[in-house]
Design a protein around this motif. Sequence first.
Motif, PDB file in Angstrom:
ATOM      1  N   VAL A 142       0.865  -1.179   0.000  1.00 43.20           N
ATOM      2  CA  VAL A 142       0.000   0.000   0.000  1.00 43.20           C
ATOM      3  C   VAL A 142       0.905   1.234   0.000  1.00 43.20           C
ATOM      4  O   VAL A 142       1.857   1.313   0.791  1.00 43.20           O
ATOM      5  CB  VAL A 142      -0.932   0.028   1.227  1.00 43.20           C
ATOM      6  CG1 VAL A 142      -1.765   1.307   1.239  1.00 43.20           C
ATOM      7  CG2 VAL A 142      -1.837  -1.204   1.247  1.00 43.20           C
ATOM      8  N   ALA A 189      -1.292   5.653   9.716  1.00 36.85           N
ATOM      9  CA  ALA A 189      -1.833   4.761   8.689  1.00 36.85           C
ATOM     10  C   ALA A 189      -0.863   3.620   8.427  1.00 36.85           C
ATOM     11  O   ALA A 189      -1.260   2.452   8.341  1.00 36.85           O
ATOM     12  CB  ALA A 189      -2.104   5.542   7.406  1.00 36.85           C
ATOM     13  N   ARG A 242      -0.785   1.115  11.321  1.00 32.65           N
ATOM     14  CA  ARG A 242      -2.011   0.300  11.332  1.00 32.65           C
ATOM     15  C   ARG A 242      -2.011  -0.696  10.175  1.00 32.65           C
ATOM     16  O   ARG A 242      -2.472  -1.842  10.335  1.00 32.65           O
ATOM     17  CB  ARG A 242      -3.230   1.215  11.254  1.00 32.65           C
ATOM     18  CG  ARG A 242      -4.568   0.494  11.377  1.00 32.65           C
ATOM     19  CD  ARG A 242      -4.726  -0.169  12.714  1.00 32.65           C
ATOM     20  NE  ARG A 242      -6.026  -0.822  12.843  1.00 32.65           N
ATOM     21  CZ  ARG A 242      -6.225  -1.994  13.436  1.00 32.65           C
ATOM     22  NH1 ARG A 242      -5.195  -2.641  13.986  1.00 32.65           N
ATOM     23  NH2 ARG A 242      -7.419  -2.517  13.503  1.00 32.65           N
ATOM     24  N   LEU A 243      -1.501  -0.296   9.015  1.00 34.28           N
ATOM     25  CA  LEU A 243      -1.382  -1.239   7.898  1.00 34.28           C
ATOM     26  C   LEU A 243      -0.550  -2.452   8.302  1.00 34.28           C
ATOM     27  O   LEU A 243      -0.879  -3.599   7.967  1.00 34.28           O
ATOM     28  CB  LEU A 243      -0.753  -0.550   6.688  1.00 34.28           C
ATOM     29  CG  LEU A 243      -1.610   0.466   5.927  1.00 34.28           C
ATOM     30  CD1 LEU A 243      -0.764   1.227   4.922  1.00 34.28           C
ATOM     31  CD2 LEU A 243      -2.795  -0.204   5.228  1.00 34.28           C
ATOM     32  N   LEU A 265      -0.433  -5.627   6.062  1.00 33.88           N
ATOM     33  CA  LEU A 265      -0.111  -5.006   4.780  1.00 33.88           C
ATOM     34  C   LEU A 265       1.226  -4.277   4.870  1.00 33.88           C
ATOM     35  O   LEU A 265       1.637  -3.833   5.933  1.00 33.88           O
ATOM     36  CB  LEU A 265      -1.214  -4.027   4.378  1.00 33.88           C
ATOM     37  CG  LEU A 265      -2.606  -4.649   4.210  1.00 33.88           C
ATOM     38  CD1 LEU A 265      -3.650  -3.569   4.014  1.00 33.88           C
ATOM     39  CD2 LEU A 265      -2.628  -5.637   3.044  1.00 33.88           C
ATOM     40  N   PRO A 269       3.401  -1.137   4.117  1.00 30.49           N
ATOM     41  CA  PRO A 269       3.346   0.266   3.703  1.00 30.49           C
ATOM     42  C   PRO A 269       4.626   0.717   3.007  1.00 30.49           C
ATOM     43  O   PRO A 269       5.732   0.347   3.397  1.00 30.49           O
ATOM     44  CB  PRO A 269       3.165   1.002   5.032  1.00 30.49           C
ATOM     45  CG  PRO A 269       3.856   0.127   6.033  1.00 30.49           C
ATOM     46  CD  PRO A 269       3.655  -1.295   5.555  1.00 30.49           C
ATOM     47  N   GLU A 322      -5.460   5.777  10.870  1.00 32.30           N
ATOM     48  CA  GLU A 322      -5.805   4.384  11.201  1.00 32.30           C
ATOM     49  C   GLU A 322      -7.084   3.949  10.495  1.00 32.30           C
ATOM     50  O   GLU A 322      -7.177   2.829   9.982  1.00 32.30           O
ATOM     51  CB  GLU A 322      -5.959   4.237  12.718  1.00 32.30           C
ATOM     52  CG  GLU A 322      -4.664   4.372  13.490  1.00 32.30           C
ATOM     53  CD  GLU A 322      -4.696   3.653  14.815  1.00 32.30           C
ATOM     54  OE1 GLU A 322      -3.645   3.134  15.225  1.00 32.30           O
ATOM     55  OE2 GLU A 322      -5.779   3.581  15.446  1.00 32.30           O
ATOM     56  N   ALA A 381      -6.400   3.194   6.885  1.00 28.61           N
ATOM     57  CA  ALA A 381      -5.734   1.900   6.742  1.00 28.61           C
ATOM     58  C   ALA A 381      -6.746   0.763   6.817  1.00 28.61           C
ATOM     59  O   ALA A 381      -6.674  -0.206   6.042  1.00 28.61           O
ATOM     60  CB  ALA A 381      -4.667   1.744   7.818  1.00 28.61           C
ATOM     61  N   GLU A 382      -7.688   0.886   7.730  1.00 31.45           N
ATOM     62  CA  GLU A 382      -8.717  -0.157   7.863  1.00 31.45           C
ATOM     63  C   GLU A 382      -9.629  -0.205   6.644  1.00 31.45           C
ATOM     64  O   GLU A 382      -9.996  -1.291   6.169  1.00 31.45           O
ATOM     65  CB  GLU A 382      -9.524   0.102   9.140  1.00 31.45           C
ATOM     66  CG  GLU A 382      -8.710  -0.115  10.412  1.00 31.45           C
ATOM     67  CD  GLU A 382      -9.274   0.597  11.634  1.00 31.45           C
ATOM     68  OE1 GLU A 382     -10.366   1.214  11.507  1.00 31.45           O
ATOM     69  OE2 GLU A 382      -8.638   0.540  12.700  1.00 31.45           O
ATOM     70  N   CYS A 439      -8.759   0.664   3.653  1.00 29.37           N
ATOM     71  CA  CYS A 439      -7.945   0.100   2.576  1.00 29.37           C
ATOM     72  C   CYS A 439      -7.916  -1.417   2.669  1.00 29.37           C
ATOM     73  O   CYS A 439      -8.053  -2.115   1.654  1.00 29.37           O
ATOM     74  CB  CYS A 439      -6.533   0.684   2.650  1.00 29.37           C
ATOM     75  SG  CYS A 439      -5.426   0.127   1.344  1.00 29.37           S
ATOM     76  N   ARG A 440      -7.751  -1.942   3.877  1.00 28.57           N
ATOM     77  CA  ARG A 440      -7.729  -3.395   4.052  1.00 28.57           C
ATOM     78  C   ARG A 440      -9.066  -4.016   3.656  1.00 28.57           C
ATOM     79  O   ARG A 440      -9.111  -5.049   2.971  1.00 28.57           O
ATOM     80  CB  ARG A 440      -7.391  -3.740   5.511  1.00 28.57           C
ATOM     81  CG  ARG A 440      -7.453  -5.238   5.834  1.00 28.57           C
ATOM     82  CD  ARG A 440      -6.511  -6.040   4.951  1.00 28.57           C
ATOM     83  NE  ARG A 440      -6.766  -7.459   5.019  1.00 28.57           N
ATOM     84  CZ  ARG A 440      -6.074  -8.304   5.805  1.00 28.57           C
ATOM     85  NH1 ARG A 440      -5.119  -7.864   6.588  1.00 28.57           N
ATOM     86  NH2 ARG A 440      -6.362  -9.583   5.804  1.00 28.57           N
TER      87      ARG A 440
END
Length: 523
Positions: free
Chosen positions: A85, A97, A100-101, A106, A108, A509, A512-513, A515-516
């Motif tokens: 990401v 972010a 949290r990724l 994930l 970053p 955060e 990031a969530e 995005c997931r």
Amino acid sequence: MIKEIQMRVLPQVAASLANIKEAASREQALDVRTIQAVRILKRSIDARQRTIYVNLKLRLYINEMPTEAPFTPINYPDVSNGRQVIVVGEGPGGLFAALRLIELGLRPVILERGKNVRDRKKDLADITRHQQVNSESNYCFGEGGAGAYSDGKLYTRSKKRGNIDRILSIFCQHGASTDILVDAHPHIGTDKLPAVIEAMRNTIIQMGGDVFHQTKMTRLLIEDQTVVGVEAVRLDTGEERVYRGPVILATGHSARDVYRLLHEAHIALEAKGIAVGVRLEHPSALIDQIQYHNPKGRGDYLPAAEYSFVTQVDGRGVYSFCMCPGGFVIPAATDKRQVVVNGMSPSNRAGKWSNSGMVVETRAEDIAGDSPLRVMEWQEKVEHDCWMQAGMKQTAPAQRMEDFVRGRLSYDLPATSYAPGLISSPLHFWMPDSVSKRLQQGFQVFGRSSRGFLTNEATMIGVETRTSAPVRIVREQESLMHVTVKGLFPCGEGAGYAGGIVSAAIDGERCAEMCRQWLDAIG
């Protein structure tokens, strides 16, 4: 046994745990020898009356020792092989972010146009010493974002946005004092925050992420109405490179080139209101005397005093913003042809002056036109006008506070914390009337409510304009004239959805969530 209690004590009692322990034992009718430990859970100062009190929430450990830590650290997994990401911007939104990724598995890849938090210092010094603004590395651009060298206050009213305690705990995990978990207005300090930011970056890299400084996004890669990555250039070498993956865009409230890039790409934007005014600087001893109702000021046990003012003038808010007790006024321009000021304070808040933004609410409908960039362009003009008034240098135009209210030129100016220097200027004459007239009336209101506040010992320093983003990047699926795209997650202050370090971190955060969730949905 563990017991939680509320206490209201004098500042000299709150100054040491031993004193607090003694006071708690008396209030609870306990033998002080049975209290094995005391933990302060919350602390705030009540200065509304002549006698100052400190409000404490305490946890008493009676006949036992504490076993729990002040916070629970997060165990970050290795994401070297995780899906990639792209995070554009390494302010609080981008940093949180990225962290949290990693928690979500994930990988970053952070692209930051500015320099790392240590190397930024050289460019900040050049503004003062040589009147030179580096448009890519300054108080707004670089690792840590605008907050890294402009105070590090962690107070937010955004209680409903997310878990504030979680954000503060992550700061503590990376080296911040656990006092921020306790104080009503937590503050890391400009002198301490850079090391915390470095520790966050090191966590990201150690867990398999990448961080590239002096790497500027030049274009979004869009295929079938989906963002699939970015093009970026290395500013020190000129090397161009493509980074592929969904994009969390956390570029901050001052990246005007990004707003223009998005507008040209037909990404949905809308004009957003901001607040504009000045930095108002008083001697810190005077603010202490006023706020603590004592001609001797803060004394031995109280911190530098804070204040907060708000009123309405002609249908718009006039209020203090980002108050920096014992702090400094700093040059926060991001271009050579503008003057912008902000405030900061070190962790001990021991400076000779205290300052705050004094600003007037400006709504999008107050600016003529229909362009989503119109507030930004008006903001640019105010900053350029200020630069012209400053003699096309980073010296700042200034006026004594009472002179401003009376419409008089200040023939001399008090000493100041603003290192590039001040030049006397009739702010009441050249600032936009919508701002200056309301400030004049607002200051009279504040002077009546707080005797001694409206004084010629105070200096107004122009201009404070970077209170928030002048543009909002629309998160909804459609707008009338533009379309949003999938795979793009506008984040934090720059997207128009946060205001300050903590709220930007919470929004990072959340992005990031989101995005997931999106990656899981597309498989």
